[in-house]
Write a protein that holds these residues in place. Structure first.
Motif, PDB file in Angstrom:
ATOM      1  N   ASP A  65       0.871  -1.175   0.000  1.00 35.57           N
ATOM      2  CA  ASP A  65       0.000   0.000   0.000  1.00 35.57           C
ATOM      3  C   ASP A  65       0.913   1.232   0.000  1.00 35.57           C
ATOM      4  O   ASP A  65       1.709   1.413   0.924  1.00 35.57           O
ATOM      5  N   PRO A  66       0.844   2.085  -1.023  1.00 36.42           N
ATOM      6  CA  PRO A  66       1.737   3.252  -1.090  1.00 36.42           C
ATOM      7  C   PRO A  66       1.698   4.146   0.150  1.00 36.42           C
ATOM      8  O   PRO A  66       2.716   4.711   0.539  1.00 36.42           O
ATOM      9  N   ALA A  67       0.545   4.256   0.804  1.00 32.92           N
ATOM     10  CA  ALA A  67       0.460   5.072   2.022  1.00 32.92           C
ATOM     11  C   ALA A  67       1.282   4.455   3.146  1.00 32.92           C
ATOM     12  O   ALA A  67       1.936   5.165   3.922  1.00 32.92           O
ATOM     13  N   GLN A  68       1.286   3.128   3.231  1.00 29.54           N
ATOM     14  CA  GLN A  68       2.083   2.447   4.259  1.00 29.54           C
ATOM     15  C   GLN A  68       3.576   2.534   3.939  1.00 29.54           C
ATOM     16  O   GLN A  68       4.406   2.670   4.837  1.00 29.54           O
ATOM     17  N   LEU A  69       3.915   2.467   2.658  1.00 28.94           N
ATOM     18  CA  LEU A  69       5.319   2.629   2.271  1.00 28.94           C
ATOM     19  C   LEU A  69       5.801   4.025   2.644  1.00 28.94           C
ATOM     20  O   LEU A  69       6.911   4.188   3.159  1.00 28.94           O
ATOM     21  N   ALA A  70       4.967   5.026   2.426  1.00 28.49           N
ATOM     22  CA  ALA A  70       5.324   6.400   2.812  1.00 28.49           C
ATOM     23  C   ALA A  70       5.453   6.525   4.324  1.00 28.49           C
ATOM     24  O   ALA A  70       6.363   7.197   4.828  1.00 28.49           O
ATOM     25  N   ARG A  71       4.573   5.875   5.051  1.00 30.85           N
ATOM     26  CA  ARG A  71       4.666   5.869   6.527  1.00 30.85           C
ATOM     27  C   ARG A  71       5.966   5.217   6.969  1.00 30.85           C
ATOM     28  O   ARG A  71       6.665   5.720   7.845  1.00 30.85           O
ATOM     29  N   HIS A  72       6.314   4.095   6.340  1.00 28.23           N
ATOM     30  CA  HIS A  72       7.570   3.404   6.645  1.00 28.23           C
ATOM     31  C   HIS A  72       8.760   4.330   6.362  1.00 28.23           C
ATOM     32  O   HIS A  72       9.654   4.469   7.192  1.00 28.23           O
ATOM     33  N   ALA A  73       8.747   4.986   5.223  1.00 26.46           N
ATOM     34  CA  ALA A  73       9.852   5.866   4.827  1.00 26.46           C
ATOM     35  C   ALA A  73      10.058   6.996   5.819  1.00 26.46           C
ATOM     36  O   ALA A  73      11.196   7.414   6.067  1.00 26.46           O
ATOM     37  N   ALA A  74       8.986   7.493   6.419  1.00 26.49           N
ATOM     38  CA  ALA A  74       9.080   8.625   7.338  1.00 26.49           C
ATOM     39  C   ALA A  74       9.888   8.304   8.598  1.00 26.49           C
ATOM     40  O   ALA A  74      10.368   9.219   9.276  1.00 26.49           O
ATOM     41  N   TYR A  75      10.081   7.033   8.905  1.00 22.52           N
ATOM     42  CA  TYR A  75      10.881   6.651  10.065  1.00 22.52           C
ATOM     43  C   TYR A  75      12.387   6.764   9.810  1.00 22.52           C
ATOM     44  O   TYR A  75      13.182   6.597  10.729  1.00 22.52           O
ATOM     45  N   PHE A  76      12.779   7.048   8.572  1.00 27.29           N
ATOM     46  CA  PHE A  76      14.188   7.072   8.210  1.00 27.29           C
ATOM     47  C   PHE A  76      14.634   8.489   7.865  1.00 27.29           C
ATOM     48  O   PHE A  76      13.933   9.213   7.158  1.00 27.29           O
ATOM     49  N   ASP A  77      15.803   8.849   8.330  1.00 23.61           N
ATOM     50  CA  ASP A  77      16.430  10.108   7.956  1.00 23.61           C
ATOM     51  C   ASP A  77      16.678  10.109   6.449  1.00 23.61           C
ATOM     52  O   ASP A  77      16.943   9.050   5.860  1.00 23.61           O
ATOM     53  N   ALA A  78      16.612  11.273   5.808  1.00 23.51           N
ATOM     54  CA  ALA A  78      16.833  11.363   4.353  1.00 23.51           C
ATOM     55  C   ALA A  78      18.201  10.833   3.952  1.00 23.51           C
ATOM     56  O   ALA A  78      18.369  10.287   2.864  1.00 23.51           O
ATOM     57  N   GLY A  79      19.176  10.948   4.835  1.00 22.36           N
ATOM     58  CA  GLY A  79      20.529  10.475   4.541  1.00 22.36           C
ATOM     59  C   GLY A  79      20.857   9.142   5.194  1.00 22.36           C
ATOM     60  O   GLY A  79      22.031   8.848   5.441  1.00 22.36           O
ATOM     61  N   VAL A  80      19.846   8.323   5.455  1.00 24.54           N
ATOM     62  CA  VAL A  80      20.088   7.035   6.101  1.00 24.54           C
ATOM     63  C   VAL A  80      21.074   6.194   5.288  1.00 24.54           C
ATOM     64  O   VAL A  80      21.047   6.197   4.055  1.00 24.54           O
ATOM     65  N   GLU A  81      21.932   5.518   5.999  1.00 24.84           N
ATOM     66  CA  GLU A  81      22.844   4.554   5.370  1.00 24.84           C
ATOM     67  C   GLU A  81      22.368   3.167   5.765  1.00 24.84           C
ATOM     68  O   GLU A  81      22.163   2.888   6.939  1.00 24.84           O
ATOM     69  N   PHE A  82      22.185   2.307   4.768  1.00 25.64           N
ATOM     70  CA  PHE A  82      21.678   0.957   5.003  1.00 25.64           C
ATOM     71  C   PHE A  82      22.716  -0.024   4.469  1.00 25.64           C
ATOM     72  O   PHE A  82      22.988  -0.053   3.275  1.00 25.64           O
ATOM     73  N   TYR A  83      23.279  -0.820   5.370  1.00 24.53           N
ATOM     74  CA  TYR A  83      24.307  -1.801   5.024  1.00 24.53           C
ATOM     75  C   TYR A  83      23.684  -3.187   5.103  1.00 24.53           C
ATOM     76  O   TYR A  83      23.246  -3.614   6.161  1.00 24.53           O
ATOM     77  N   HIS A  84      23.647  -3.881   3.969  1.00 21.86           N
ATOM     78  CA  HIS A  84      23.013  -5.197   3.876  1.00 21.86           C
ATOM     79  C   HIS A  84      24.059  -6.171   3.347  1.00 21.86           C
ATOM     80  O   HIS A  84      24.642  -5.940   2.285  1.00 21.86           O
ATOM     81  N   ASP A  85      24.314  -7.241   4.093  1.00 19.11           N
ATOM     82  CA  ASP A  85      25.401  -8.146   3.704  1.00 19.11           C
ATOM     83  C   ASP A  85      25.189  -8.784   2.340  1.00 19.11           C
ATOM     84  O   ASP A  85      26.150  -9.066   1.631  1.00 19.11           O
ATOM     85  N   ASN A  86      23.965  -8.972   1.914  1.00 18.28           N
ATOM     86  CA  ASN A  86      23.705  -9.557   0.594  1.00 18.28           C
ATOM     87  C   ASN A  86      23.392  -8.511  -0.468  1.00 18.28           C
ATOM     88  O   ASN A  86      23.749  -8.668  -1.630  1.00 18.28           O
ATOM     89  N   GLY A  87      22.702  -7.463  -0.090  1.00 14.66           N
ATOM     90  CA  GLY A  87      22.241  -6.468  -1.054  1.00 14.66           C
ATOM     91  C   GLY A  87      23.170  -5.286  -1.264  1.00 14.66           C
ATOM     92  O   GLY A  87      22.968  -4.502  -2.179  1.00 14.66           O
ATOM     93  N   GLY A  88      24.165  -5.111  -0.395  1.00 16.81           N
ATOM     94  CA  GLY A  88      25.084  -3.993  -0.527  1.00 16.81           C
ATOM     95  C   GLY A  88      24.652  -2.802   0.312  1.00 16.81           C
ATOM     96  O   GLY A  88      23.926  -2.934   1.288  1.00 16.81           O
ATOM     97  N   VAL A  89      25.080  -1.625  -0.108  1.00 16.47           N
ATOM     98  CA  VAL A  89      24.850  -0.400   0.652  1.00 16.47           C
ATOM     99  C   VAL A  89      23.951   0.540  -0.131  1.00 16.47           C
ATOM    100  O   VAL A  89      24.098   0.691  -1.343  1.00 16.47           O
ATOM    101  N   THR A  90      23.018   1.176   0.593  1.00 18.98           N
ATOM    102  CA  THR A  90      22.285   2.302   0.036  1.00 18.98           C
ATOM    103  C   THR A  90      22.642   3.513   0.890  1.00 18.98           C
ATOM    104  O   THR A  90      22.869   3.400   2.092  1.00 18.98           O
ATOM    105  N   TRP A  91      22.696   4.675   0.246  1.00 18.43           N
ATOM    106  CA  TRP A  91      23.202   5.877   0.901  1.00 18.43           C
ATOM    107  C   TRP A  91      22.125   6.907   1.187  1.00 18.43           C
ATOM    108  O   TRP A  91      22.411   7.943   1.788  1.00 18.43           O
ATOM    109  N   THR A  92      20.887   6.651   0.744  1.00 17.46           N
ATOM    110  CA  THR A  92      19.805   7.601   0.974  1.00 17.46           C
ATOM    111  C   THR A  92      18.500   6.855   1.248  1.00 17.46           C
ATOM    112  O   THR A  92      18.344   5.688   0.879  1.00 17.46           O
ATOM    113  N   ARG A  93      17.567   7.581   1.857  1.00 14.82           N
ATOM    114  CA  ARG A  93      16.246   7.008   2.112  1.00 14.82           C
ATOM    115  C   ARG A  93      15.554   6.658   0.795  1.00 14.82           C
ATOM    116  O   ARG A  93      14.959   5.585   0.662  1.00 14.82           O
TER     117      ARG A  93
END
Length: 177
Positions: A65-93
């Motif tokens: 549900d796009p509204a729930q995805l937006a709600r989920h996104a709001a919990y993360f800083d715009a510059g969040v760094e996400f390190y995933h051992d299989n998927g690699g790194v993302t540098w932004t929300r």
């Protein structure tokens, strides 16, 4: 600090271990207006972070549900760094949410392993949350994957956001009786 960038290499790649180690200490210098309440007990902090964890992943589990995805996104800083051992790194929300939309929404749901969440305060900043979670096929009890996680939560003027995520040790989940 100056870093040499090799062709095809993200400029932060070599600095990540250093920044992870030093970064947590650098956040302690925030001003009092941004600092979390100093009179909060460890039990209070654990309850707050447990509720936040439940809320962020309630939205994650409904992210088709796009509204729930937006709600989920709001919990993360715009510059969040996400390190995933299989998927690699993302540098932004935006990049992280794009991958979530593509690879997770409508396919998998996250479940916290009961009793695994541990919370540690970061003075003047927020908290570190560590634990284990399983990933289950949406709408079923087929929980084939499991991983460890660490999340850094920042409290700013009463608002909590995740600034760093580590998701690692991905493995098959033990069979449930």
């Amino acid at each position: 600090m100056t870093a040499v960038r090799l062709p095809g290499q993200h400029p932060m790649k070599k600095l990540v271990p250093v920044l992870l180690g030093l970064g947590l200490f650098a956040f302690a210098g925030r001003t009092a207006a941004q600092a979390p309440s100093p009179d909060r007990t460890p039990q209070d902090l654990s309850q707050i972070v447990a509720e936040l964890d439940g809320a962020v992943f309630d939205a994650f589990n409904q992210c088709a549900d796009p509204a729930q995805l937006a709600r989920h996104a709001a919990y993360f800083d715009a510059g969040v760094e996400f390190y995933h051992d299989n998927g690699g790194v993302t540098w932004t929300r935006d990049e992280m949410i794009g991958r979530t939309r593509e690879n997770v929404c409508g396919k998998y749901q996250r479940r916290l392993v009961p009793g695994s969440l541990k919370v540690y305060p970061i003075r003047g900043y927020g908290a570190i949350a560590q634990g284990e979670h399983t990933f289950c096929a949406t709408g079923g009890d087929d929980c084939g994957g499991m991983a460890d996680f660490t999340m850094v939560w920042r409290e700013q003027e009463g608002r909590w956001q995740i600034t760093r995520v580590l998701s690692y040790g991905h493995r098959p989940a033990p069979a449930t009786p």
